[in-house]
Design a protein around this motif. Sequence first.
Motif, PDB file in Angstrom:
ATOM      1  N   THR A  28      25.919   7.151  82.643  1.00 50.09           N
ATOM      2  CA  THR A  28      26.473   7.561  81.228  1.00 50.09           C
ATOM      3  C   THR A  28      25.573   7.836  80.224  1.00 50.09           C
ATOM      4  OG1 THR A  28      27.093   5.168  80.442  1.00 50.09           O
ATOM      5  CG2 THR A  28      28.629   6.317  81.923  1.00 50.09           C
ATOM      6  N   GLN A  29      25.548   8.630  79.426  1.00 50.28           N
ATOM      7  CA  GLN A  29      24.892   9.086  78.347  1.00 50.28           C
ATOM      8  C   GLN A  29      25.777   9.278  77.078  1.00 50.28           C
ATOM      9  OE1 GLN A  29      21.783  12.025  79.093  1.00 50.28           O
ATOM     10  NE2 GLN A  29      20.609  10.507  80.415  1.00 50.28           N
ATOM     11  N   LEU A  30      25.404   8.824  75.909  1.00 48.98           N
ATOM     12  CA  LEU A  30      26.061   9.101  74.591  1.00 48.98           C
ATOM     13  C   LEU A  30      25.034   9.685  73.537  1.00 48.98           C
ATOM     14  CD1 LEU A  30      27.798   5.540  74.714  1.00 48.98           C
ATOM     15  CD2 LEU A  30      28.652   7.650  75.635  1.00 48.98           C
ATOM     16  N   PRO A  31      25.607  10.373  72.712  1.00 51.55           N
ATOM     17  CA  PRO A  31      24.844  10.666  71.500  1.00 51.55           C
ATOM     18  C   PRO A  31      24.253   9.620  70.565  1.00 51.55           C
ATOM     19  CG  PRO A  31      27.111  11.148  70.958  1.00 51.55           C
ATOM     20  CD  PRO A  31      26.980  10.732  72.400  1.00 51.55           C
ATOM     21  N   SER A  32      23.546   9.647  69.774  1.00 48.23           N
ATOM     22  CA  SER A  32      22.784   8.646  69.124  1.00 48.23           C
ATOM     23  C   SER A  32      23.949   8.020  68.083  1.00 48.23           C
ATOM     24  CB  SER A  32      21.769   9.203  68.286  1.00 48.23           C
ATOM     25  OG  SER A  32      20.535   9.675  68.986  1.00 48.23           O
ATOM     26  N   SER A  33      24.698   8.897  67.607  1.00 47.52           N
ATOM     27  CA  SER A  33      25.759   8.268  66.723  1.00 47.52           C
ATOM     28  C   SER A  33      26.968   7.935  67.674  1.00 47.52           C
ATOM     29  CB  SER A  33      26.211   9.216  65.747  1.00 47.52           C
ATOM     30  OG  SER A  33      27.367   8.721  64.889  1.00 47.52           O
ATOM     31  N   LYS A  34      27.593   6.474  67.507  1.00 48.95           N
ATOM     32  CA  LYS A  34      28.462   6.042  68.073  1.00 48.95           C
ATOM     33  C   LYS A  34      29.731   6.968  67.911  1.00 48.95           C
ATOM     34  CE  LYS A  34      31.921   2.327  68.207  1.00 48.95           C
ATOM     35  NZ  LYS A  34      32.264   1.110  67.555  1.00 48.95           N
ATOM     36  N   GLU A  35      29.995   7.122  66.680  1.00 50.28           N
ATOM     37  CA  GLU A  35      31.335   7.984  66.292  1.00 50.28           C
ATOM     38  C   GLU A  35      30.793   9.336  65.691  1.00 50.28           C
ATOM     39  OE1 GLU A  35      32.485   3.592  64.882  1.00 50.28           O
ATOM     40  OE2 GLU A  35      31.141   5.027  64.225  1.00 50.28           O
ATOM     41  N   LEU A  36      31.227  10.352  65.988  1.00 52.96           N
ATOM     42  CA  LEU A  36      30.987  11.655  65.376  1.00 52.96           C
ATOM     43  C   LEU A  36      32.187  12.208  64.391  1.00 52.96           C
ATOM     44  CD1 LEU A  36      29.534  13.684  68.666  1.00 52.96           C
ATOM     45  CD2 LEU A  36      28.162  12.476  66.698  1.00 52.96           C
ATOM     46  N   PHE A  37      33.233  11.676  64.739  1.00 49.77           N
ATOM     47  CA  PHE A  37      34.411  11.970  64.040  1.00 49.77           C
ATOM     48  C   PHE A  37      34.927  13.501  63.798  1.00 49.77           C
ATOM     49  CE2 PHE A  37      33.006   7.862  62.139  1.00 49.77           C
ATOM     50  CZ  PHE A  37      34.104   7.089  62.339  1.00 49.77           C
ATOM     51  N   ARG A  45      33.349  22.093  61.348  1.00 49.71           N
ATOM     52  CA  ARG A  45      31.781  22.644  61.864  1.00 49.71           C
ATOM     53  C   ARG A  45      31.936  23.289  63.128  1.00 49.71           C
ATOM     54  NH1 ARG A  45      29.053  16.765  60.683  1.00 49.71           N
ATOM     55  NH2 ARG A  45      29.212  16.907  58.358  1.00 49.71           N
ATOM     56  N   GLY A  46      33.077  23.518  64.076  1.00 51.86           N
ATOM     57  CA  GLY A  46      33.186  24.163  64.987  1.00 51.86           C
ATOM     58  C   GLY A  46      32.856  23.563  66.200  1.00 51.86           C
ATOM     59  N   THR A  47      33.437  24.055  67.268  1.00 54.31           N
ATOM     60  CA  THR A  47      33.292  23.349  68.540  1.00 54.31           C
ATOM     61  C   THR A  47      31.644  23.647  69.187  1.00 54.31           C
ATOM     62  OG1 THR A  47      34.152  25.263  69.794  1.00 54.31           O
ATOM     63  CG2 THR A  47      35.686  23.603  69.452  1.00 54.31           C
ATOM     64  N   GLU A  48      30.957  24.509  68.970  1.00 57.91           N
ATOM     65  CA  GLU A  48      29.575  24.721  69.225  1.00 57.91           C
ATOM     66  C   GLU A  48      28.774  23.645  68.503  1.00 57.91           C
ATOM     67  OE1 GLU A  48      28.307  28.639  68.220  1.00 57.91           O
ATOM     68  OE2 GLU A  48      29.534  29.725  69.530  1.00 57.91           O
ATOM     69  N   TRP A  49      29.168  23.399  67.317  1.00 56.51           N
ATOM     70  CA  TRP A  49      28.425  22.451  66.737  1.00 56.51           C
ATOM     71  C   TRP A  49      28.604  20.732  67.369  1.00 56.51           C
ATOM     72  CZ3 TRP A  49      29.952  17.359  64.775  1.00 56.51           C
ATOM     73  CH2 TRP A  49      29.085  16.675  64.240  1.00 56.51           C
ATOM     74  N   TYR A  50      29.784  20.689  67.981  1.00 56.80           N
ATOM     75  CA  TYR A  50      30.054  19.391  68.661  1.00 56.80           C
ATOM     76  C   TYR A  50      29.375  19.536  69.876  1.00 56.80           C
ATOM     77  CZ  TYR A  50      32.857  15.587  70.924  1.00 56.80           C
ATOM     78  OH  TYR A  50      33.371  14.549  71.475  1.00 56.80           O
ATOM     79  N   THR A  51      29.337  20.567  70.661  1.00 53.66           N
ATOM     80  CA  THR A  51      28.586  20.545  71.980  1.00 53.66           C
ATOM     81  C   THR A  51      27.211  20.391  71.935  1.00 53.66           C
ATOM     82  OG1 THR A  51      30.441  21.991  72.881  1.00 53.66           O
ATOM     83  CG2 THR A  51      28.238  21.897  73.946  1.00 53.66           C
ATOM     84  N   ARG A  52      26.593  20.913  70.734  1.00 55.17           N
ATOM     85  CA  ARG A  52      25.228  20.389  70.481  1.00 55.17           C
ATOM     86  C   ARG A  52      24.665  19.044  70.463  1.00 55.17           C
ATOM     87  NH1 ARG A  52      25.842  25.159  66.839  1.00 55.17           N
ATOM     88  NH2 ARG A  52      25.530  23.690  65.116  1.00 55.17           N
ATOM     89  N   GLN A  53      25.562  18.384  70.006  1.00 56.05           N
ATOM     90  CA  GLN A  53      25.417  16.947  69.793  1.00 56.05           C
ATOM     91  C   GLN A  53      25.039  16.175  71.064  1.00 56.05           C
ATOM     92  OE1 GLN A  53      25.038  16.383  66.569  1.00 56.05           O
ATOM     93  NE2 GLN A  53      25.759  18.378  66.392  1.00 56.05           N
ATOM     94  N   PHE A  54      25.303  17.031  72.150  1.00 53.21           N
ATOM     95  CA  PHE A  54      25.069  16.514  73.535  1.00 53.21           C
ATOM     96  C   PHE A  54      24.025  17.140  74.312  1.00 53.21           C
ATOM     97  CE2 PHE A  54      29.597  15.721  72.287  1.00 53.21           C
ATOM     98  CZ  PHE A  54      29.612  14.509  72.519  1.00 53.21           C
ATOM     99  N   GLU A  55      23.405  18.050  73.461  1.00 49.58           N
ATOM    100  CA  GLU A  55      22.224  18.621  74.292  1.00 49.58           C
ATOM    101  C   GLU A  55      21.176  17.750  74.779  1.00 49.58           C
ATOM    102  OE1 GLU A  55      20.586  21.543  71.310  1.00 49.58           O
ATOM    103  OE2 GLU A  55      22.113  23.079  71.674  1.00 49.58           O
ATOM    104  N   GLY A  56      20.543  18.095  75.806  1.00 46.21           N
ATOM    105  CA  GLY A  56      19.570  17.267  76.487  1.00 46.21           C
ATOM    106  C   GLY A  56      20.011  15.809  77.185  1.00 46.21           C
ATOM    107  N   LEU A  57      21.542  15.720  77.097  1.00 45.11           N
ATOM    108  CA  LEU A  57      22.009  14.594  78.020  1.00 45.11           C
ATOM    109  C   LEU A  57      22.656  15.122  79.221  1.00 45.11           C
ATOM    110  CD1 LEU A  57      24.315  12.760  75.259  1.00 45.11           C
ATOM    111  CD2 LEU A  57      21.884  12.458  75.716  1.00 45.11           C
ATOM    112  N   ASP A  58      22.151  14.600  80.143  1.00 51.51           N
ATOM    113  CA  ASP A  58      22.472  14.774  81.511  1.00 51.51           C
ATOM    114  C   ASP A  58      22.817  13.427  82.621  1.00 51.51           C
ATOM    115  OD1 ASP A  58      22.894  16.231  84.073  1.00 51.51           O
ATOM    116  OD2 ASP A  58      20.774  16.798  84.277  1.00 51.51           O
ATOM    117  N   ALA A  59      24.094  13.386  82.618  1.00 47.41           N
ATOM    118  CA  ALA A  59      24.489  12.302  83.479  1.00 47.41           C
ATOM    119  C   ALA A  59      25.832  12.549  84.198  1.00 47.41           C
ATOM    120  CB  ALA A  59      24.531  11.167  82.646  1.00 47.41           C
TER     121      ALA A  59
END
Length: 287
Positions: A28-37, A45-59
């Motif tokens: 499992t991998q999570l973004p640095s911030s526990k809650e993105l809200f 901010r748009g769904t593209e912004w949300y998806t970018r928070q997970f860039e580089g994560l691969d699990a």
Amino acid sequence: MKPNFLYLGGDKCGSTWLHRILMQHPETQLPSSKELFFFDRYFDRGTEWYTRQFEGLDAPRVGEICHDYLYSPAALERIADYFDDNAIFLIFLRNPYVRMLSHHRYLQRIGKTTSALDAALASHGGLIAHSLYLRPVQQAINLLGRERVKILKFEDLAGDPLRFGQSVSDALGIRFVADLPYADRVLEGSSARSARLVRILRAAGWRLRDAGLQNLVGSVKSHPLVERLLFQGKSARTSSGDAHMTPRIARLIQQFREEAIGLEQICDLDFSDWHATLDGVAEPGNQ
């Protein structure tokens, strides 16, 4: 990578424990911030912004833990639209009365109230609303599908952390890793060294989130030195006997009983322990 799991809630039901475990799990991998809200507060901010928070994560499982989503009908609808069919949604439920006490203790801990529970109920609506699970759980099931919504009980975590860790792994479809610190508890009894300082820092944290610096907030919040600097005193578990019974609290206990019956029907879980606790709190000798 687009996320494929989400912890929806509840609040004060084990989300910090879950975050610590999944941050250490190899699948499992999570973004640095526990809650993105994102789905409740920052959806503009748009769904593209949300998806970018997970860039580089691969699990096998990549996702977010945010305990507020369960309580927002709009967020649940947005979540249903965004996530793919392979997504899993976790919900942890805790005895609603004990959860309310834990939430009240937390508000005292961060300096947001000095009032006893009955008085705090009038000014902090989340104390009650976040313990009323039936409607939001039903909405989550309706929107996301019962087969994708995995519901677990906080009391099982308290009673057997290792077995609960197995249940979480099974729910997410990942390998169970037995040597993770499942038994490490996140307890609630310490108090703020300076309630004013905690309030100032929390307000600053929200301003940073508003500015898009949620990862910085997450890094600071999770640092153990911050906890030691801001809080003091021994931790203790919340007990069902922590509050003085009043007519308002007695009415809430009856409402919690009725909700537990409804939850049993839609969750396929045994809430007899909740009923026993609520019955014990409502005994005449406790009022």
